[in-house]
Design an enzyme around this catalytic site. Structure first.
Site, PDB file in Angstrom:
ATOM      1  N   HIS A   1       0.805  -1.213   0.000  1.00 17.37           N
ATOM      2  CA  HIS A   1       0.000   0.000   0.000  1.00 17.37           C
ATOM      3  C   HIS A   1       0.838   1.262   0.000  1.00 17.37           C
ATOM      4  CE1 HIS A   1      -3.833  -2.242   1.071  1.00 17.37           C
ATOM      5  NE2 HIS A   1      -3.903  -1.773  -0.147  1.00 17.37           N
TER       6      HIS A   1
ATOM      7  N   CYS B   1     -10.930   1.298 -28.430  1.00 19.52           N
ATOM      8  CA  CYS B   1      -9.470   1.390 -28.325  1.00 19.52           C
ATOM      9  C   CYS B   1      -8.782   1.681 -29.651  1.00 19.52           C
ATOM     10  CB  CYS B   1      -8.895   0.135 -27.679  1.00 19.52           C
ATOM     11  SG  CYS B   1      -9.231  -1.349 -28.617  1.00 19.52           S
TER      12      CYS B   1
END
Ligand code: PEP
Ligand code: MG
Length: 588
Positions: free
Chosen positions: A198, A509
């Site tokens: 984290h 895309c």
């Protein structure tokens, strides 16, 4: 001046770790030495008093964490701040807390001992887990445990440090990582931790350069040492020479110039003036582009063209090599996701693996090639699955034209999953599978195809080529390659509506998504997810932030009534003019 690689080779004062958050800084070190928490085993006479102390410590910990959570939400948004919400939930877990209280009553030991013993059990389970992700989460649990114990012992947390320093530590808790930013930390360096720790995620979210896994940094480096941190490549220069400082000062000033221009828009949300969020994902062709993806705050990778790996390496990578590449990518982008498109071999791509065909673009390309070369396909799927342990990979199939191709691909993926289960190899069992819509037959059949996959992505580069019967790489017919041909817009409208009717997510895309002129029409037609080259993100975001969905919808509806590209382009240009929207490409 020498290049970076030579500079590295000739330098003896370098430490190498894992580049966890990009950026380059020069500054003074602030070493945080690990504080060991001692827990007393002493017995107590009055368990009820112990329980009262425990309740007080828990509510104090909650108060502290709520503050951290609030600050984190403000700094990095609700999604990423959820780390702290999860920690708060542990403090509210009735089973865990109930069990600790029961043990205090039965064993009559100091609450700090029971808290340590009980929470450490959870930690050990996580550390022993095969899943890397779970092992990283053990650090978060440690944070909670130490917080309660410190509050039981009525000790204070050191969350204040000198300003403008580079924090060096053996490990960092998520709370420290966020709180230290109040002191304007310039970079984070840790001995331990991976890309999914984290501390690394928070550093990335806050745009603070970070290097983790430096092993000995907290011993080798002393507070006050001068450091050069290269968060792009994971290197730290300790007490650099004048030459090294000059080299990096040059680099940094160039970087600052580029960043200041990008920064005006970079942290602003990608939403229209009437608050419609438009997801901006990134296309990645070469793995080196990932720094740009992160620096431009893409919300994930919407297309990773794996055939480029073959082009880059000049040969077909084996299962281990592919696993390494995909794992690295998934780690770098975590907690966002990467959509890995299986090899799109054929057409004009990866010539060395192709058959000689009269019409390669209409031949054995994409999924057609893979279904003919199943061992190659399976090798890739196994590698993707092995890299999916953090549950942030999606699989995408290119060049689909029939429903059988989808079903066969799904069967092959299923068989690879079974193999891995038998081999006891972990992977994401719920991995999402999607298809590209780039062949007209698939576009027509969107509803049926979309209803048996998890997502679709529209490849306009090929869709336009096949719809207009015009070779996308042939200059002679280039004027016929028309993005704004009414047939293209009507086909896109059909795809978006049909996919929405069965509740399947759609992204686009192809290069069309990176064309600033196309943005209002695409949004007006209902598209809410773009996957574009990372460097175009600021430009596209700028357009998104200058329009309203309402007006874009009206524009798209009008475009759908027209019969030539010329008329449509005129109408869109008028839209830009009337609404005073700048189409600048000069933000950089
Ligand atoms: C497309 O066809 O639009 C696409 C994104 O795929 P590629 O350009 O790799 O064929
Ligand atoms: Mg394509």
């Amino acid at each position: 001046m020498k290049g970076f690689k030579e500079l590295l080779k000739s330098s003896k004062n370098v430490l190498q770790g894992i580049a966890a958050a990009p950026g380059m800084v020069i500054g003074k070190a602030y070493v945080i030495s690990k504080e060991t928490i001692h827990v007393s085993h002493d017995s107590i006479d009055d368990p009820e008093e112990g329980i009262k102390n425990l309740n007080d410590a828990i509510s104090k910990s909650k108060k502290e964490l709520n503050k951290v959570f609030g600050f984190a939400k403000e700094k990095m948004g609700t999604t990423r701040a959820a780390i702290f919400e999860a920690q708060l939930m542990i403090l509210d877990d009735p089973i865990l807390i109930g069990h600790i209280k029961k043990r205090i009553r039965e064993e009559k030991k100091l609450p700090e001992f029971i808290v340590d013993d009980e929470i450490s059990k959870y930690q050990r389970l996580m550390i022993d887990s095969h899943e890397h992700y779970m092992r990283e989460r053990a650090t978060d649990i440690e944070d909670i445990k130490n917080r309660i114990i410190k509050n039981l012992q009525q000790k204070r947390w050191e969350s204040k440090i000198s300003k403008d320093v580079i924090v060096v530590s053996d490990n960092l808790t998520p709370a420290d990582t966020i709180l230290f930013t109040k002191s304007n930390v310039k970079a984070y360096l840790t001995d331990h931790g991976g890309l999914t720790s984290h501390a690394a995620i928070i550093a990335r979210a806050l745009n603070v350069p970070a290097i983790v896994g430096l092993h000995t940094a907290s011993q080798v480096i002393k507070s006050g040492d001068t450091l050069i941190v290269n968060g792009f490549h994971g290197y730290v220069f300790v007490n650099p020479s004048q030459k090294q400082i000059e080299y990096f000062e040059n680099k940094i000033s160039h970087l600052t110039e580029i960043n200041s221009k990008l920064n005006e828009i970079i942290d602003k949300p990608s939403e229209t003036l009437d608050n419609k969020h438009i997801q901006l994902l990134s296309n990645v062709d070469v793995t080196g582009e990932i720094d740009m993806v992160i620096a431009n705050r893409a919300e994930g990778i919407g297309l990773f063209r794996t055939e480029q790996v073959i082009e880059e390496l000049g040969e077909f990578p084996d299962e281990n090599e592919q696993t390494r590449i995909y794992t690295n990518l998934a780690n770098r982008i975590y907690p966002d996701s990467v959509t890995i498109r299986v090899f799109d071999i054929g057409g004009d791509k990866v010539k060395q693996l192709q058959l000689k065909e009269q019409n390669p673009f209409l031949g054995l390309r994409g999924i057609r090639f893979l279904l003919e070369n199943q061992s190659l396909f399976k090798t890739q799927i196994r590698a993707i699955l092995k890299a999916s342990i953090h549950k942030n990979i999606l699989i995408m199939i290119p060049m689909v034209s029939t429903i059988q191709e989808i079903n066969q691909s799904k069967e092959i993926i299923e068989s690879c999953k079974l193999e891995l289960m038998k081999e006891n190899i972990p992977f994401d069992k719920e991995i999402k599978i999607g298809i590209m819509i780039e062949v007209p037959s698939a576009a027509v059949m969107t509803r049926e195809y979309a209803s048996i996959v998890d997502f679709i992505s529209v490849g306009t580069n090929d869709l336009i080529q096949y719809l207009m019967a015009v070779d996308r790489g042939n200059d002679i017919v280039a004027p016929l390659y028309q993005e704004f041909h009414p047939a293209v817009l009507r086909t896109l409208s059909h795809i978006f509506k049909e996919a929405k009717s069965v509740g399947t997510k759609v992204s686009l895309c192809g290069e069309m998504a990176s064309d600033t002129l196309a943005v209002p029409v695409l949004i007006g037609l209902g598209l809410d997810s773009f996957s574009i080259s990372p460097s175009t993100i600021p430009y596209i975001k700028k357009i998104i932030r200058s329009i309203t969905y309402k007006k874009a919808k009206a524009l798209a509806e009008e475009c759908l009534t027209m019969s030539s590209e010329e008329e449509i382009v005129k109408l869109i240009e008028k839209f830009f003019k009337v609404n005073s929207i700048q189409r600048t490409r000069n933000i950089l």
